[in-house]
Motif scaffolding. Structure first.
Motif: not given
Length: 467
Positions: A24-25, A225-228, A259-260
């Motif tokens: 999902a993140a 930048f893609i992250h949780g 992401s949450e």
């Protein structure tokens, strides 16, 4: 003018299975990469397996094997899952590769030469505190473009004051410290991993004869930048401060797609409780597009969301089968049955064309802002519009009463189909490619697609099966 787009996906740690929270993140990064490639931009999309640190050595001792064996086991699993879910990384690597280790050691030397390292308690410390004002200015400049969690988490650290951090640790497994007197220590994993965003990209550019500076130092670059949520400070504070420490005019991050949490059955995913649903488990049960649609349409962008198999099945059957698949199948199957798949010669409804064109513009803007959940929702609205158009104009009636009306409505519906597939391609690549194949299309750009009348549909089949 073509843009240079850098996308860095967070590095999953090689000490546990990839679970639904990771997917999902990380999935938004793939949507963004696919969109910009379709838009004709230069894209560099990288990530890898975070390979060092104490938890891996502890697991290796328990299992009576080498730390590298643990890393490779999980790396292979991660690669398998990302491949099956159609992640389009340009380079998915590991932090234990030779190129990365050499790059990190070079960066550590530069930190020392630039006056940002000092010795304390026999360890090396990085002067993070000296970047308090610069990082505060940097974060303030992005209050309108980052997600609220990235801003809020970053401000917490700034309000507490940035503190110097040890960059070495008493470890068996990690990158060697490039100075004498540190033979029993390794580079701390937190600095090692974030520098992978640069090493992975530099290595890919070197292998493909590209200028790596275009993605890291060029004014014409946009970075994501893609992250949780757990990893926010490493991306908003540590990484940009490291770039500033290197004094090499690196481009600071533009967008934080943070992401949450994705919970499972309303409970936070916990390794100790073993309540996580693994990516592999999902992949063995459902198609890539089904998983991607669920994760993107229910994404924890602004607040925690919940994963459940029941909701996954419901969304698949209602949205993909009942709305999208049904619209595609009833139009194409009718043409194949009654007209041998020959596309009619008619006139496109200009109102429909205008609606589709506006959808391209809106979805473009949403993807570029990192608002992936809203973007996929807009395409879903177009699917509902298409079904309503079909039902209102009743081509199954006009085929008997007014063939010109039938031809116009059908050609309009076919252009709706091909353009919906084109809009969906960054989100649902498999089904989009399937639709393209029906029309004999390949490598479609991010723009309105016209259908050639009197051409013949090919190998038409059901788009989605009901689960």
């Amino acid at each position: 003018m073509k843009q240079n787009i850098f996308i860095g996906g967070a590095w999953p740690y090689a000490n546990g299975h990839l679970h639904v929270g990771h997917i999902a993140a990380l999935l938004p990064g793939d949507v963004i990469a696919r969109y910009y490639r379709k838009n004709g931009d230069n894209v560099l999309y990288v990530s890898g397996t975070d390979s060092h640190g104490t938890p891996i050595t502890i697991r290796a001792r328990k299992e009576h094997c080498k730390a590298l064996d643990i890393v490779h086991r999980y790396h292979e699993e991660f690669c398998y899952c990302f491949d099956k879910l159609n992640f389009s990384y340009d380079n998915y690597t590991l932090t234990c590769n030779t190129y990365h280790k050499s790059f990190v050691r070079t960066c550590i030397r530069k930190l020392l030469n630039n006056g940002y390292l000092y010795r304390k308690d026999g360890h090396l410390y990085w002067k993070l505190s000296s970047f308090q004002n610069e990082i505060k200015t940097f974060i303030s400049a992005h209050e309108d473009s980052w997600r609220f969690n990235a801003i809020n988490e970053s401000k917490k650290y700034l309000e507490a004051g940035l503190h110097d951090r040890a960059i070495t640790r008493q470890l068996e497994w990690g990158i060697d410290v490039p100075f004498k007197g540190y033979d029993d220590k390794k580079i701390y994993v937190w600095i090692d991993a974030v520098l992978g965003y640069i090493s992975a990209g530099k290595y890919y550019c070197k292998q493909h004869d590209l200028n790596w500076r275009n993605f890291y130092k060029n004014n014409n670059v946009k970075s994501y930048f893609i992250h949780g949520k757990d990893n926010i400070p490493f991306h908003t504070i540590i990484y940009p401060a490291l770039l500033l420490s290197l004094k090499e005019d690196y481009h600071l991050p533009d967008y934080m797609i943070s992401s949450e949490y994705l919970n499972v059955n309303d409970e936070k995913i916990s390794k100790s409780q073993g309540n996580g649903v693994t990516a592999k488990e999902l992949i063995e049960k459902y198609s890539s597009d089904t998983i991607r649609y669920y994760m993107l349409s229910q994404a924890p962008e602004q607040k925690d969301s919940n994963f459940s198999y029941e909701m996954l099945l419901q969304l698949h059957n209602k949205k993909l089968v009942g709305e999208y698949g049904n619209f595609v199948n009833r139009n194409l199957a009718f043409l194949v049955k009654k007209f041998n798949g020959v596309i009619p010669n008619g006139t496109i409804d200009e109102n429909v064309k205008l609606y589709v064109s506006k959808t391209y513009d809106v979805v473009s803007e949403l993807i570029e802002q990192g608002r992936i959940k809203s973007a996929i929702s807009k395409i879903s609205e177009l699917v509902q519009y298409a079904n309503k158009y079909y039902d209102t104009h009743k081509p199954w009636v006009s085929v008997k009463e007014n063939i010109d009306d039938f031809n116009n409505v059908t050609l309009t519906c076919l252009e709706l189909i091909i353009n919906i597939a084109n809009l969906y391609e960054p989100f649902l690549p498999d089904s989009s490619q399937k639709v393209f194949s029906f029309f004999g299309k390949t490598n479609c750009n991010w723009e309105y697609i016209h259908i050639e009348p009197l051409t013949v549909l090919k190998n038409v089949s059901i788009l989605f099966d009901r689960i």
